[in-house]
Every structure is written in structure tokens, then in C-alpha cells.
Write a protein that holds these residues in place. Structure first.
Motif, PDB file in Angstrom:
ATOM      1  N   GLY A  49      27.827  51.758   1.971  1.00  0.00           N
ATOM      2  CA  GLY A  49      26.525  52.014   2.105  1.00  0.00           C
ATOM      3  C   GLY A  49      26.411  53.369   1.395  1.00  0.00           C
ATOM      4  N   GLY A  50      27.452  54.003   0.415  1.00  0.00           N
ATOM      5  CA  GLY A  50      27.353  55.361   0.077  1.00  0.00           C
ATOM      6  C   GLY A  50      27.784  56.478   0.974  1.00  0.00           C
ATOM      7  N   THR A  51      28.614  56.040   2.193  1.00  0.00           N
ATOM      8  CA  THR A  51      29.090  56.958   2.769  1.00  0.00           C
ATOM      9  C   THR A  51      30.473  56.790   2.662  1.00  0.00           C
ATOM     10  OG1 THR A  51      27.162  57.021   4.392  1.00  0.00           O
ATOM     11  CG2 THR A  51      29.313  57.988   5.127  1.00  0.00           C
ATOM     12  N   GLN A 137      32.487  50.811  -7.500  1.00  0.00           N
ATOM     13  CA  GLN A 137      32.592  49.477  -7.781  1.00  0.00           C
ATOM     14  C   GLN A 137      32.623  48.494  -6.607  1.00  0.00           C
ATOM     15  OE1 GLN A 137      32.853  48.139 -11.345  1.00  0.00           O
ATOM     16  NE2 GLN A 137      31.907  50.330 -11.033  1.00  0.00           N
ATOM     17  N   PRO A 138      31.605  47.752  -6.794  1.00  0.00           N
ATOM     18  CA  PRO A 138      31.234  46.860  -5.323  1.00  0.00           C
ATOM     19  C   PRO A 138      32.712  45.765  -5.378  1.00  0.00           C
ATOM     20  CG  PRO A 138      30.110  46.082  -7.084  1.00  0.00           C
ATOM     21  CD  PRO A 138      30.756  47.200  -7.555  1.00  0.00           C
ATOM     22  N   SER A 148      29.886  45.217   5.050  1.00  0.00           N
ATOM     23  CA  SER A 148      29.241  44.680   3.536  1.00  0.00           C
ATOM     24  C   SER A 148      28.946  46.109   2.985  1.00  0.00           C
ATOM     25  CB  SER A 148      28.064  43.869   3.751  1.00  0.00           C
ATOM     26  OG  SER A 148      26.919  44.393   4.476  1.00  0.00           O
ATOM     27  N   ASN A 149      28.522  45.974   1.582  1.00  0.00           N
ATOM     28  CA  ASN A 149      28.004  47.247   0.743  1.00  0.00           C
ATOM     29  C   ASN A 149      29.261  48.195   0.633  1.00  0.00           C
ATOM     30  OD1 ASN A 149      26.246  48.416  -0.741  1.00  0.00           O
ATOM     31  ND2 ASN A 149      25.149  49.520   0.997  1.00  0.00           N
ATOM     32  N   VAL A 150      30.296  47.688   0.512  1.00  0.00           N
ATOM     33  CA  VAL A 150      31.551  48.377   0.322  1.00  0.00           C
ATOM     34  C   VAL A 150      31.857  48.828  -1.262  1.00  0.00           C
ATOM     35  CG1 VAL A 150      33.980  48.752   0.634  1.00  0.00           C
ATOM     36  CG2 VAL A 150      32.478  47.708   2.264  1.00  0.00           C
ATOM     37  N   THR A 151      32.141  49.943  -1.553  1.00  0.00           N
ATOM     38  CA  THR A 151      32.388  50.243  -3.052  1.00  0.00           C
ATOM     39  C   THR A 151      33.906  51.146  -2.922  1.00  0.00           C
ATOM     40  OG1 THR A 151      31.214  52.355  -3.036  1.00  0.00           O
ATOM     41  CG2 THR A 151      30.127  50.417  -3.680  1.00  0.00           C
TER      42      THR A 151
END
Length: 161
Positions: A49-51, A137-138, A148-151
Motif C-alpha cells: 500500500g505504498g509503505t 511493479q504489482p 495484498s497491494n504489494v509492489t
């Protein structure tokens, strides 16, 4: 047909013939054979989530390159992550095409979860060393209690011996 028109037509046909028979720029720079890609100082960063949740101090890819820009990743490492990260599911396929680098079949396991995805990034140079940057990149996690929401973000320097 005027002489100028004929000359223009001959020039156009000659240019087209050269374009069709020319070797791609990629082939002039790389050879069929092994490559190594080493993460630069930015290393491998995993975010949820951006963190930022993990930063690995090192990462490498190894495999085989073709002179057309296609490659196969047959080995990888992720070190200094704070947890054990295990790259799996080899080979991963990849390519360098028109300023874009693609890695398909990316797969790494950590903390009981397996994260998979196709990474798309940009490269600075079609010649070794090629600097390739993948940004946010997801990847999708599978397993019990996977977030979820991992990059994934990483910059690799691709070289050949």
C-alpha cells in the motif's frame, strides 16, 4: 518520370532495402550467452500500500541472453532482507524491446507467501551495461495470511562476461 523523381525513387528504395536488411542495434551490443544482473544501490524494495515493508541489501539475476534481446532468468538471489526471501519458479522469461524490459513469471516466497507477477521496466541503454529500472511493479500473494497491494521496485545493471 523526371530525373529528380527517379533519383528520389531510387533513394527511397535503397533506404528501405538497408532498413530491411540491417541488423538490429541490440544484436550489435549483446551476444548469445550468459548474463548477470546486479541490483544497484537502491536494491530490492517491497511495499504494501505504498509503505516500505522490506528493503533487501542485495539481489542478482543470472541466466542466458540472446542477441535479439530475449533472455531467460535461471537463477536469482535476494539477500539482506530481514527475512528469508527465496526466488522460485525458474525459468522466468524476459525481453528488451523498444526501451522496455519485461520479466514474466517473477516469483519469490517469503513468510509463507509466494508473490508472483510480470515486471515491466525501462532501460537506459541497449548495450552492456544496461541499467534497468522496475518501479512499483504489482505482485500477487498466495498463501495463508498474505497481504495484498504489494509492489516491487529494483534497479538492475545487466552485464555479460
Amino acid at each position: 518520370m523526371s530525373r529528380v523523381t527517379k533519383l528520389a525513387a531510387i533513394t527511397a528504395v535503397s533506404a528501405a532495402a538497408v532498413a530491411l536488411t540491417a541488423t538490429p542495434a541490440w544484436a550489435d551490443n549483446w551476444t548469445n550467452g550468459p548474463f548477470t544482473a546486479t541490483a544497484n544501490s537502491s536494491s530490492l524494495v517491497v511495499k504494501v500500500g505504498g509503505t516500505t515493508v522490506a528493503t533487501c541489501s542485495g539481489s542478482t539475476l543470472t541466466g542466458n541472453m540472446t542477441d535479439t534481446g530475449a533472455f531467460s532468468v535461471t537463477g536469482a538471489t535476494a539477500t539482506g532482507c530481514g527475512v528469508t526471501v527465496t526466488p522460485t519458479g525458474f525459468p522466468w522469461s524476459g525481453s528488451f524491446t523498444s526501451g522496455t524490459t519485461q520479466i514474466n513469471g517473477f516469483k519469490m516466497s517469503a513468510l509463507g507467501c509466494t508473490y508472483t507477477g510480470n515486471l515491466s521496466g525501462s532501460y537506459t541503454e541497449p548495450a552492456p551495461p544496461a541499467i534497468v529500472t522496475f518501479t512499483d511493479q504489482p505482485v500477487t500473494g498466495s498463501g495463508l495470511f498474505c497481504v495484498s497491494n504489494v509492489t516491487v521496485s529494483v534497479t538492475y545493471v545487466f552485464t555479460q562476461p
